[in-house]
Design a protein around this motif. Structure first.
Motif, PDB file in Angstrom:
ATOM      1  N   ILE A   7       0.852  -1.187   0.000  1.00 54.93           N
ATOM      2  CA  ILE A   7       0.000   0.000   0.000  1.00 54.93           C
ATOM      3  C   ILE A   7       0.884   1.232   0.000  1.00 54.93           C
ATOM      4  O   ILE A   7       1.801   1.350   0.802  1.00 54.93           O
ATOM      5  N   THR A   8       0.623   2.156  -0.910  1.00 56.20           N
ATOM      6  CA  THR A   8       1.375   3.405  -0.951  1.00 56.20           C
ATOM      7  C   THR A   8       0.589   4.465  -0.199  1.00 56.20           C
ATOM      8  O   THR A   8      -0.482   4.886  -0.634  1.00 56.20           O
ATOM      9  N   GLN A   9       1.117   4.879   0.952  1.00 58.83           N
ATOM     10  CA  GLN A   9       0.407   5.820   1.807  1.00 58.83           C
ATOM     11  C   GLN A   9       1.324   6.948   2.246  1.00 58.83           C
ATOM     12  O   GLN A   9       2.537   6.791   2.318  1.00 58.83           O
ATOM     13  N   LEU A  10       0.708   8.084   2.556  1.00 56.20           N
ATOM     14  CA  LEU A  10       1.418   9.177   3.193  1.00 56.20           C
ATOM     15  C   LEU A  10       1.224   9.075   4.686  1.00 56.20           C
ATOM     16  O   LEU A  10       0.197   8.598   5.156  1.00 56.20           O
ATOM     17  N   ALA A  11       2.204   9.537   5.442  1.00 53.94           N
ATOM     18  CA  ALA A  11       2.093   9.515   6.896  1.00 53.94           C
ATOM     19  C   ALA A  11       1.071  10.534   7.350  1.00 53.94           C
ATOM     20  O   ALA A  11       0.912  11.597   6.758  1.00 53.94           O
ATOM     21  N   LYS A  12       0.372  10.196   8.416  1.00 58.97           N
ATOM     22  CA  LYS A  12      -0.608  11.119   8.961  1.00 58.97           C
ATOM     23  C   LYS A  12       0.108  12.302   9.597  1.00 58.97           C
ATOM     24  O   LYS A  12       0.981  12.135  10.431  1.00 58.97           O
ATOM     25  N   PRO A  13      -0.255  13.546   9.195  1.00 58.64           N
ATOM     26  CA  PRO A  13       0.442  14.707   9.751  1.00 58.64           C
ATOM     27  C   PRO A  13       0.111  14.903  11.214  1.00 58.64           C
ATOM     28  O   PRO A  13      -0.959  14.536  11.679  1.00 58.64           O
ATOM     29  N   LYS A  14       1.076  15.496  11.952  1.00 58.36           N
ATOM     30  CA  LYS A  14       0.831  15.802  13.352  1.00 58.36           C
ATOM     31  C   LYS A  14      -0.128  16.981  13.450  1.00 58.36           C
ATOM     32  O   LYS A  14      -0.187  17.836  12.590  1.00 58.36           O
ATOM     33  N   ASP A  15      -0.862  17.019  14.547  1.00 56.29           N
ATOM     34  CA  ASP A  15      -1.856  18.064  14.725  1.00 56.29           C
ATOM     35  C   ASP A  15      -1.244  19.451  14.700  1.00 56.29           C
ATOM     36  O   ASP A  15      -1.872  20.420  14.292  1.00 56.29           O
ATOM     37  N   GLU A  16       0.003  19.567  15.161  1.00 52.25           N
ATOM     38  CA  GLU A  16       0.607  20.890  15.243  1.00 52.25           C
ATOM     39  C   GLU A  16       1.217  21.351  13.929  1.00 52.25           C
ATOM     40  O   GLU A  16       1.698  22.466  13.820  1.00 52.25           O
ATOM     41  N   ASP A  17       1.224  20.474  12.885  1.00 47.23           N
ATOM     42  CA  ASP A  17       1.795  20.879  11.612  1.00 47.23           C
ATOM     43  C   ASP A  17       0.955  21.977  10.981  1.00 47.23           C
ATOM     44  O   ASP A  17      -0.262  22.002  11.107  1.00 47.23           O
ATOM     45  N   ASN A  18       1.597  22.864  10.241  1.00 44.07           N
ATOM     46  CA  ASN A  18       0.902  23.956   9.587  1.00 44.07           C
ATOM     47  C   ASN A  18       0.326  23.486   8.270  1.00 44.07           C
ATOM     48  O   ASN A  18       0.680  22.449   7.735  1.00 44.07           O
ATOM     49  N   ILE A  19      -0.558  24.305   7.721  1.00 46.79           N
ATOM     50  CA  ILE A  19      -1.172  23.988   6.434  1.00 46.79           C
ATOM     51  C   ILE A  19      -0.115  23.950   5.345  1.00 46.79           C
ATOM     52  O   ILE A  19      -0.023  23.010   4.584  1.00 46.79           O
ATOM     53  N   CYS A  20       0.714  25.008   5.263  1.00 42.96           N
ATOM     54  CA  CYS A  20       1.798  25.056   4.291  1.00 42.96           C
ATOM     55  C   CYS A  20       3.105  24.986   5.050  1.00 42.96           C
ATOM     56  O   CYS A  20       3.550  26.003   5.591  1.00 42.96           O
ATOM     57  N   PRO A  21       3.730  23.835   5.149  1.00 45.08           N
ATOM     58  CA  PRO A  21       4.953  23.705   5.939  1.00 45.08           C
ATOM     59  C   PRO A  21       6.084  24.486   5.318  1.00 45.08           C
ATOM     60  O   PRO A  21       6.113  24.728   4.121  1.00 45.08           O
ATOM     61  N   SER A  22       7.046  24.846   6.160  1.00 40.65           N
ATOM     62  CA  SER A  22       8.218  25.547   5.668  1.00 40.65           C
ATOM     63  C   SER A  22       9.071  24.594   4.856  1.00 40.65           C
ATOM     64  O   SER A  22       8.994  23.383   5.015  1.00 40.65           O
ATOM     65  N   PRO A  23       9.890  25.126   3.927  1.00 40.07           N
ATOM     66  CA  PRO A  23      10.665  24.254   3.029  1.00 40.07           C
ATOM     67  C   PRO A  23      11.516  23.225   3.741  1.00 40.07           C
ATOM     68  O   PRO A  23      11.734  22.141   3.229  1.00 40.07           O
ATOM     69  N   ASP A  24      12.023  23.562   4.962  1.00 39.20           N
ATOM     70  CA  ASP A  24      12.891  22.602   5.625  1.00 39.20           C
ATOM     71  C   ASP A  24      12.139  21.408   6.161  1.00 39.20           C
ATOM     72  O   ASP A  24      12.731  20.445   6.619  1.00 39.20           O
ATOM     73  N   LYS A  25      10.809  21.434   6.101  1.00 38.28           N
ATOM     74  CA  LYS A  25      10.009  20.307   6.582  1.00 38.28           C
ATOM     75  C   LYS A  25       9.473  19.460   5.434  1.00 38.28           C
ATOM     76  O   LYS A  25       8.737  18.520   5.662  1.00 38.28           O
ATOM     77  N   VAL A  26       9.809  19.815   4.191  1.00 42.63           N
ATOM     78  CA  VAL A  26       9.252  19.117   3.047  1.00 42.63           C
ATOM     79  C   VAL A  26      10.378  18.531   2.220  1.00 42.63           C
ATOM     80  O   VAL A  26      11.387  19.174   1.992  1.00 42.63           O
ATOM     81  N   SER A  27      10.191  17.286   1.755  1.00 43.30           N
ATOM     82  CA  SER A  27      11.174  16.662   0.885  1.00 43.30           C
ATOM     83  C   SER A  27      10.477  16.094  -0.327  1.00 43.30           C
ATOM     84  O   SER A  27       9.288  15.847  -0.310  1.00 43.30           O
TER      85      SER A  27
END
Length: 298
Positions: A7-27
């Protein structure tokens, strides 16, 4: 084979994550999307990710029926049982049926877009699907996203609908049998139809055999449509929020899209409108998308 690899899935985001994460949080490998009450925030966030991270993709004007070069392999190929790297000899889809002639083709993702699946027991699962892995049968518990039945029914009335998932067919095919009992999906494509590109299973729309100006992809993972972001209607990843209404709220957009001869201009205008909303000085939540009697407040 690892159970979760089917199954190809994305991880469930944490509640405290922002709508548009900063670049250092995205790969590039994850490109996770985050929850929001806004129906349009995915458009802005996803397109911003592409510009911020300088993702290399084919030119936007690559709108022909020609098959692309063989899939690129980076960092060595994945295990042979997980993906086929050789390109198909023909287009992925059969000829357009008489029923769908003139309609746009909508490619719809499965996991975290229409359903959420888990190998851990879920008490309120809609389906329990047995899957054989390395000689052992495992139970997969599947939750349907709220309003998915109505969404698929309406989409089948408006478009040529195709299921395209990066999960393996041994799991996704029986799930699709249970989910789509009325036959909305004209075809089903699985991981072996994806291109393995820089660690991601990419759904290359140019391999479908459809005019790209009339193809739309609906997916919760931007990595899946990295070759054709201009064809995408992003959706928020869904896991278990039973109050979710995103599929229902997207229907007015698709009703408008079904009337377009060229989907690019409509999706670009939607992207521009969303970008303007995010840049405006209006307080959050003061934006409207109106169609007929329907008003969606974001």
């Amino acid at each position: 084979m690892d159970n979760t690899s089917i199954i190809t899935q994305l991880a469930k985001p944490k509640d405290e994550d922002n709508i548009c994460p900063s670049p250092d949080k995205v790969s590039n490998s994850s490109l996770k999307k985050h929850r929001s009450r806004s129906i349009f925030s995915p458009f802005f966030c996803c397109f911003r990710h592409y510009h911020d991270h300088h993702v290399e993709a084919p030119p936007a004007n690559n709108k022909t029926h020609a098959l692309p070069p063989p899939p690129e392999e980076n960092g060595g190929p994945p295990k042979c049982e997980q993906v086929q790297l050789a390109p198909p000899a023909e287009f992925l889809l059969p000829e357009v049926s008489i029923e769908d002639y003139g309609r746009s083709c909508v490619v719809i993702d499965l996991d975290e877009t229409l359903v959420h699946s888990s190998f851990k027991p879920i008490s309120n699962a809609d389906f329990v699907v047995p899957v054989e892995i390395d000689g052992n049968v495992h139970q997969v518990y599947v939750l349907k996203r709220p309003h998915v039945d109505h969404f698929l029914q309406k989409m089948g009335e408006l478009f040529e609908c195709v299921l395209f998932t990066a999960s393996l067919a041994k799991y996704a095919d029986p799930v699709a049998d249970l989910l789509d009992q009325s036959g909305v999906f004209r075809a089903r494509l699985f991981r072996d139809s994806c291109v393995f590109h820089r660690g991601n299973y990419v759904k290359d729309l140019s391999r479908l055999g459809r005019q790209l100006s009339k193809v739309i992809i609906v997916d919760n993972s931007p990595a899946s449509y990295i070759f054709h972001p201009e064809n995408a209607v992003p959706v928020q990843s869904w896991f278990d929020e039973m109050a979710d209404t995103e599929l229902l709220e997207l229907l007015p957009i698709f009703e408008d899209l079904s009337k377009e001869e060229d989907v690019y201009s409509f999706l670009q205008s939607l992207k521009d409108r969303t970008s303007d909303i995010c840049k405006s000085s209006q307080p959050a939540g003061v934006a409207l998308y109106q169609r007929k009697e329907i008003s969606i407040v974001i």
